[in-house]
Scaffold this motif. Structure first.
Motif, PDB file in Angstrom:
ATOM      1  N   GLU A 250      21.386 -25.886 -15.977  1.00  0.00           N
ATOM      2  CA  GLU A 250      20.924 -25.614 -17.333  1.00  0.00           C
ATOM      3  C   GLU A 250      21.327 -26.765 -18.237  1.00  0.00           C
ATOM      4  O   GLU A 250      22.389 -27.368 -18.056  1.00  0.00           O
ATOM      5  CB  GLU A 250      21.543 -24.305 -17.839  1.00  0.00           C
ATOM      6  CG  GLU A 250      21.042 -23.820 -19.168  1.00  0.00           C
ATOM      7  CD  GLU A 250      21.641 -22.472 -19.566  1.00  0.00           C
ATOM      8  OE1 GLU A 250      21.332 -21.994 -20.670  1.00  0.00           O
ATOM      9  OE2 GLU A 250      22.418 -21.907 -18.763  1.00  0.00           O
ATOM     10  N   VAL A 251      20.478 -27.088 -19.213  1.00  0.00           N
ATOM     11  CA  VAL A 251      20.794 -28.112 -20.204  1.00  0.00           C
ATOM     12  C   VAL A 251      20.615 -27.508 -21.594  1.00  0.00           C
ATOM     13  O   VAL A 251      19.575 -26.920 -21.898  1.00  0.00           O
ATOM     14  CB  VAL A 251      19.899 -29.352 -20.051  1.00  0.00           C
ATOM     15  CG1 VAL A 251      20.182 -30.357 -21.178  1.00  0.00           C
ATOM     16  CG2 VAL A 251      20.118 -30.015 -18.695  1.00  0.00           C
ATOM     17  N   VAL A 252      21.645 -27.645 -22.434  1.00  0.00           N
ATOM     18  CA  VAL A 252      21.610 -27.088 -23.790  1.00  0.00           C
ATOM     19  C   VAL A 252      21.957 -28.188 -24.782  1.00  0.00           C
ATOM     20  O   VAL A 252      22.406 -29.275 -24.405  1.00  0.00           O
ATOM     21  CB  VAL A 252      22.594 -25.912 -23.938  1.00  0.00           C
ATOM     22  CG1 VAL A 252      22.248 -24.788 -22.962  1.00  0.00           C
ATOM     23  CG2 VAL A 252      24.043 -26.374 -23.710  1.00  0.00           C
ATOM     24  N   THR A 253      21.741 -27.907 -26.071  1.00  0.00           N
ATOM     25  CA  THR A 253      22.059 -28.880 -27.114  1.00  0.00           C
ATOM     26  C   THR A 253      22.979 -28.257 -28.167  1.00  0.00           C
ATOM     27  O   THR A 253      22.997 -27.045 -28.349  1.00  0.00           O
ATOM     28  CB  THR A 253      20.787 -29.397 -27.822  1.00  0.00           C
ATOM     29  OG1 THR A 253      20.134 -28.303 -28.471  1.00  0.00           O
ATOM     30  CG2 THR A 253      19.838 -30.048 -26.833  1.00  0.00           C
ATOM     31  N   VAL A 254      23.713 -29.129 -28.848  1.00  0.00           N
ATOM     32  CA  VAL A 254      24.595 -28.705 -29.936  1.00  0.00           C
ATOM     33  C   VAL A 254      24.365 -29.614 -31.137  1.00  0.00           C
ATOM     34  O   VAL A 254      24.022 -30.784 -30.995  1.00  0.00           O
ATOM     35  CB  VAL A 254      26.083 -28.745 -29.534  1.00  0.00           C
ATOM     36  CG1 VAL A 254      26.400 -27.660 -28.518  1.00  0.00           C
ATOM     37  CG2 VAL A 254      26.480 -30.111 -28.981  1.00  0.00           C
ATOM     38  N   SER A 255      24.563 -29.074 -32.334  1.00  0.00           N
ATOM     39  CA  SER A 255      24.366 -29.836 -33.567  1.00  0.00           C
ATOM     40  C   SER A 255      25.611 -30.654 -33.892  1.00  0.00           C
ATOM     41  O   SER A 255      26.701 -30.427 -33.357  1.00  0.00           O
ATOM     42  CB  SER A 255      24.066 -28.883 -34.720  1.00  0.00           C
ATOM     43  OG  SER A 255      25.232 -28.125 -35.042  1.00  0.00           O
ATOM     44  N   ASP A 256      25.452 -31.602 -34.815  1.00  0.00           N
ATOM     45  CA  ASP A 256      26.602 -32.398 -35.243  1.00  0.00           C
ATOM     46  C   ASP A 256      27.667 -31.531 -35.910  1.00  0.00           C
ATOM     47  O   ASP A 256      28.871 -31.788 -35.755  1.00  0.00           O
ATOM     48  CB  ASP A 256      26.150 -33.501 -36.204  1.00  0.00           C
ATOM     49  CG  ASP A 256      25.651 -34.737 -35.470  1.00  0.00           C
ATOM     50  OD1 ASP A 256      25.575 -34.717 -34.224  1.00  0.00           O
ATOM     51  OD2 ASP A 256      25.327 -35.744 -36.142  1.00  0.00           O
ATOM     52  N   ASP A 257      27.263 -30.519 -36.666  1.00  0.00           N
ATOM     53  CA  ASP A 257      28.240 -29.623 -37.281  1.00  0.00           C
ATOM     54  C   ASP A 257      29.047 -28.884 -36.217  1.00  0.00           C
ATOM     55  O   ASP A 257      30.266 -28.697 -36.361  1.00  0.00           O
ATOM     56  CB  ASP A 257      27.540 -28.611 -38.193  1.00  0.00           C
ATOM     57  CG  ASP A 257      27.101 -29.228 -39.513  1.00  0.00           C
ATOM     58  OD1 ASP A 257      27.627 -30.293 -39.878  1.00  0.00           O
ATOM     59  OD2 ASP A 257      26.224 -28.640 -40.173  1.00  0.00           O
ATOM     60  N   GLU A 258      28.383 -28.467 -35.146  1.00  0.00           N
ATOM     61  CA  GLU A 258      29.076 -27.769 -34.060  1.00  0.00           C
ATOM     62  C   GLU A 258      30.007 -28.716 -33.312  1.00  0.00           C
ATOM     63  O   GLU A 258      31.106 -28.329 -32.894  1.00  0.00           O
ATOM     64  CB  GLU A 258      28.041 -27.152 -33.118  1.00  0.00           C
ATOM     65  CG  GLU A 258      27.294 -25.988 -33.761  1.00  0.00           C
ATOM     66  CD  GLU A 258      26.013 -25.599 -33.039  1.00  0.00           C
ATOM     67  OE1 GLU A 258      25.512 -24.487 -33.287  1.00  0.00           O
ATOM     68  OE2 GLU A 258      25.496 -26.407 -32.227  1.00  0.00           O
ATOM     69  N   ILE A 259      29.593 -29.962 -33.166  1.00  0.00           N
ATOM     70  CA  ILE A 259      30.457 -30.970 -32.534  1.00  0.00           C
ATOM     71  C   ILE A 259      31.689 -31.218 -33.402  1.00  0.00           C
ATOM     72  O   ILE A 259      32.819 -31.276 -32.907  1.00  0.00           O
ATOM     73  CB  ILE A 259      29.684 -32.279 -32.308  1.00  0.00           C
ATOM     74  CG1 ILE A 259      28.533 -32.067 -31.324  1.00  0.00           C
ATOM     75  CG2 ILE A 259      30.617 -33.371 -31.785  1.00  0.00           C
ATOM     76  CD1 ILE A 259      27.567 -33.236 -31.242  1.00  0.00           C
ATOM     77  N   GLU A 287      29.962 -22.027 -29.155  1.00  0.00           N
ATOM     78  CA  GLU A 287      28.764 -21.509 -29.822  1.00  0.00           C
ATOM     79  C   GLU A 287      27.897 -20.660 -28.908  1.00  0.00           C
ATOM     80  O   GLU A 287      26.798 -20.264 -29.287  1.00  0.00           O
ATOM     81  CB  GLU A 287      27.937 -22.684 -30.378  1.00  0.00           C
ATOM     82  CG  GLU A 287      28.671 -23.541 -31.387  1.00  0.00           C
ATOM     83  CD  GLU A 287      29.051 -22.785 -32.641  1.00  0.00           C
ATOM     84  OE1 GLU A 287      28.314 -21.837 -33.007  1.00  0.00           O
ATOM     85  OE2 GLU A 287      30.083 -23.131 -33.253  1.00  0.00           O
ATOM     86  N   GLU A 288      28.394 -20.382 -27.700  1.00  0.00           N
ATOM     87  CA  GLU A 288      27.691 -19.543 -26.728  1.00  0.00           C
ATOM     88  C   GLU A 288      26.257 -20.030 -26.496  1.00  0.00           C
ATOM     89  O   GLU A 288      25.298 -19.265 -26.514  1.00  0.00           O
ATOM     90  CB  GLU A 288      27.697 -18.078 -27.178  1.00  0.00           C
ATOM     91  CG  GLU A 288      29.107 -17.509 -27.304  1.00  0.00           C
ATOM     92  CD  GLU A 288      29.117 -16.039 -27.702  1.00  0.00           C
ATOM     93  OE1 GLU A 288      28.034 -15.436 -27.861  1.00  0.00           O
ATOM     94  OE2 GLU A 288      30.223 -15.489 -27.840  1.00  0.00           O
ATOM     95  N   LYS A 289      26.134 -21.323 -26.252  1.00  0.00           N
ATOM     96  CA  LYS A 289      24.824 -21.906 -25.986  1.00  0.00           C
ATOM     97  C   LYS A 289      24.300 -21.541 -24.597  1.00  0.00           C
ATOM     98  O   LYS A 289      23.115 -21.723 -24.305  1.00  0.00           O
ATOM     99  CB  LYS A 289      24.897 -23.431 -26.123  1.00  0.00           C
ATOM    100  CG  LYS A 289      25.279 -23.916 -27.512  1.00  0.00           C
ATOM    101  CD  LYS A 289      24.152 -23.685 -28.507  1.00  0.00           C
ATOM    102  CE  LYS A 289      24.515 -24.275 -29.868  1.00  0.00           C
ATOM    103  NZ  LYS A 289      23.398 -24.246 -30.820  1.00  0.00           N
ATOM    104  N   PHE A 290      25.193 -21.087 -23.739  1.00  0.00           N
ATOM    105  CA  PHE A 290      24.790 -20.612 -22.421  1.00  0.00           C
ATOM    106  C   PHE A 290      25.535 -19.305 -22.144  1.00  0.00           C
ATOM    107  O   PHE A 290      26.589 -19.036 -22.728  1.00  0.00           O
ATOM    108  CB  PHE A 290      25.101 -21.655 -21.334  1.00  0.00           C
ATOM    109  CG  PHE A 290      26.556 -22.052 -21.253  1.00  0.00           C
ATOM    110  CD1 PHE A 290      27.431 -21.404 -20.394  1.00  0.00           C
ATOM    111  CD2 PHE A 290      27.056 -23.080 -22.053  1.00  0.00           C
ATOM    112  CE1 PHE A 290      28.769 -21.766 -20.317  1.00  0.00           C
ATOM    113  CE2 PHE A 290      28.402 -23.456 -21.994  1.00  0.00           C
ATOM    114  CZ  PHE A 290      29.250 -22.793 -21.122  1.00  0.00           C
TER     115      PHE A 290
END
Length: 403
Positions: A250-259, A287-290
């Protein structure tokens, strides 16, 4: 395609230069997520990043003639330092081309590890073109940052260390830029006697992989924009992409604020400094992206800690804002004695700590009898911010939140 045997063969070559980094069980992260979290701390690696692993494996597989001719690469950061130190340890001459405006600290570090630094061009693309010119003119071997099987195999030794230190691991979460790190780790984990899930994470401002997976071919972005500069690549590699297709779940993304939140949390609670690219696995987990189960054994690979100090300041402030611990507001008050005191009384009563106050009487957006006031505040969380704003507005102040 890269095989487990390639990673196993890389292990001895890499171990002569790179450290076996700690796998740290975090009670804090486990409590926050409900998982059983063990952080792989490549922040403690030589040069402060995993990059030395792949560089060491590539350089130690050069022929005698290639060693005598030397190596060259282009980089503005971690790869430059990894190649420099790995080459020095193998007594191989190294040239590293860096953009003319590369941070002084990174240029100095690369030189200190023994490489000759050539400053050229405005950006990485210019530097890379120059490096290829040098490779052709001087017959040096170009050491690619990720799209090279020896480099991938070297990075994969991280996966072997995880298996050795934590055989019960269920999921490994890995940053993706060009894809060398995740390709190597995903391949190494195939040495396990059971299936281990691999989750890749990209910054939303440099997320080429999801589109590439949808199209079935490598997709290059027009531009990238993220604080995670270590994974700010326009496209995944031609060699790494098929490995990601086959071996990454699986591939997910995160925002700069989350980083930024993840970097701040690790610094404050984990006493660990991680660069933006190194924090994306934790950001995805927080952030429970997966999806994951309670008590699932999860290893986020914190891939590096080489963050620019100016960027760190920005990241910390963004993280504090996201946690409701820093607030900047603007309001308009009458330009007469005692008006500001009314605002300050509310702030004091609500126990908000003042960092700075600025007045502006020159704005054409306000009456000539008014003054605009901007106030920077230390707050104690989202509930405190909400209560403070409600109180100010209830007292008749028209408050605008700036950050």
């Amino acid at each position: 395609m890269l095989a487990v045997q390639d990673v196993l063969e890389a292990r001895e070559r890499v171990s002569a230069v790179a450290r076996h980094t700690p796998l740290d069980h975090s009670h804090t992260l486990s409590a926050l997520t409900g998982a059983d979290v063990h952080a792989k701390l490549e922040t403690f690696q030589r040069t402060g990043s995993f990059k030395i692993r792949g560089a060491a494996n590539r350089i130690r597989t050069l022929s005698t003639a290639e060693q005598d001719a030397g190596v060259v690469t282009a980089s503005a950061g971690n790869h430059a330092q990894g190649v420099a130190l790995a080459a020095t340890r193998s007594d191989v001459d190294a040239k590293v081309v860096m953009p003319e405006h590369a941070p002084h600290a990174k240029v100095a570090a690369t030189r200190s590890y023994g490489a000759e630094v050539v400053l050229h061009g405005e950006d990485y693309n210019d530097a890379q073109a120059k490096a290829h010119e040098i490779a052709a003119e001087e017959r040096r071997t170009y050491v690619h940052a990720f799209d090279d099987e020896y480099v991938m195999a070297g990075q994969g030794t991280i996966g072997l260390e995880i298996l050795a230190d934590l055989p019960s691991v269920d999921t490994v979460v890995v940053p993706i830029g060009g894809g060398g790190l995740i390709s190597g780790i995903a391949t190494a984990l195939e040495a396990a006697d059971r299936e281990i899930r691999v989750v890749g994470v990209q910054a939303a401002g440099a997320s080429s992989v999801a589109t590439s997976l949808e199209k079935g071919t490598v997709h290059e972005l027009d531009a990238v924009n993220t604080i995670a500069d270590g994974i700010a690549t326009r496209a995944v590699g031609e060699l790494t992409f098929p490995i990601i297709q086959e071996r990454v779940d699986e591939v997910v993304t995160v925002s700069d604020d989350e980083i930024a939140f993840a970097v701040t949390l690790l610094l404050e609670r984990g006493k660990t400094l991680v660069e933006g690219a190194g924090a994306v696995p934790l950001a995805a987990l927080l952030e429970e992206k997966f999806d994951y189960e309670a008590e699932e054994v999860i290893v986020p690979v914190l891939s590096g800690g080489n963050i620019d100090m100016n960027m760190l300041t920005t990241v910390i402030m963004r993280g504090l804002v996201d946690q409701g611990r820093y607030l900047k507001i603007r309001t308009v008050i009458k330009d007469r004695p005692g008006s500001l005191r009314q605002v300050l009384d509310v702030l004091a009563d609500e126990r908000a700590n003042i960092y700075a106050i600025q007045h502006d009487r020159t704005s054409r957006d306000i009456a000539m009898s008014d003054t605009e006031v901007e106030i920077d505040l230390e707050t104690r969380g989202d509930d405190h911010v909400e209560g403070l704003l409600e109180r100010l507005r209830g007292e008749g102040f028209d408050v605008e939140v700036l950050v």
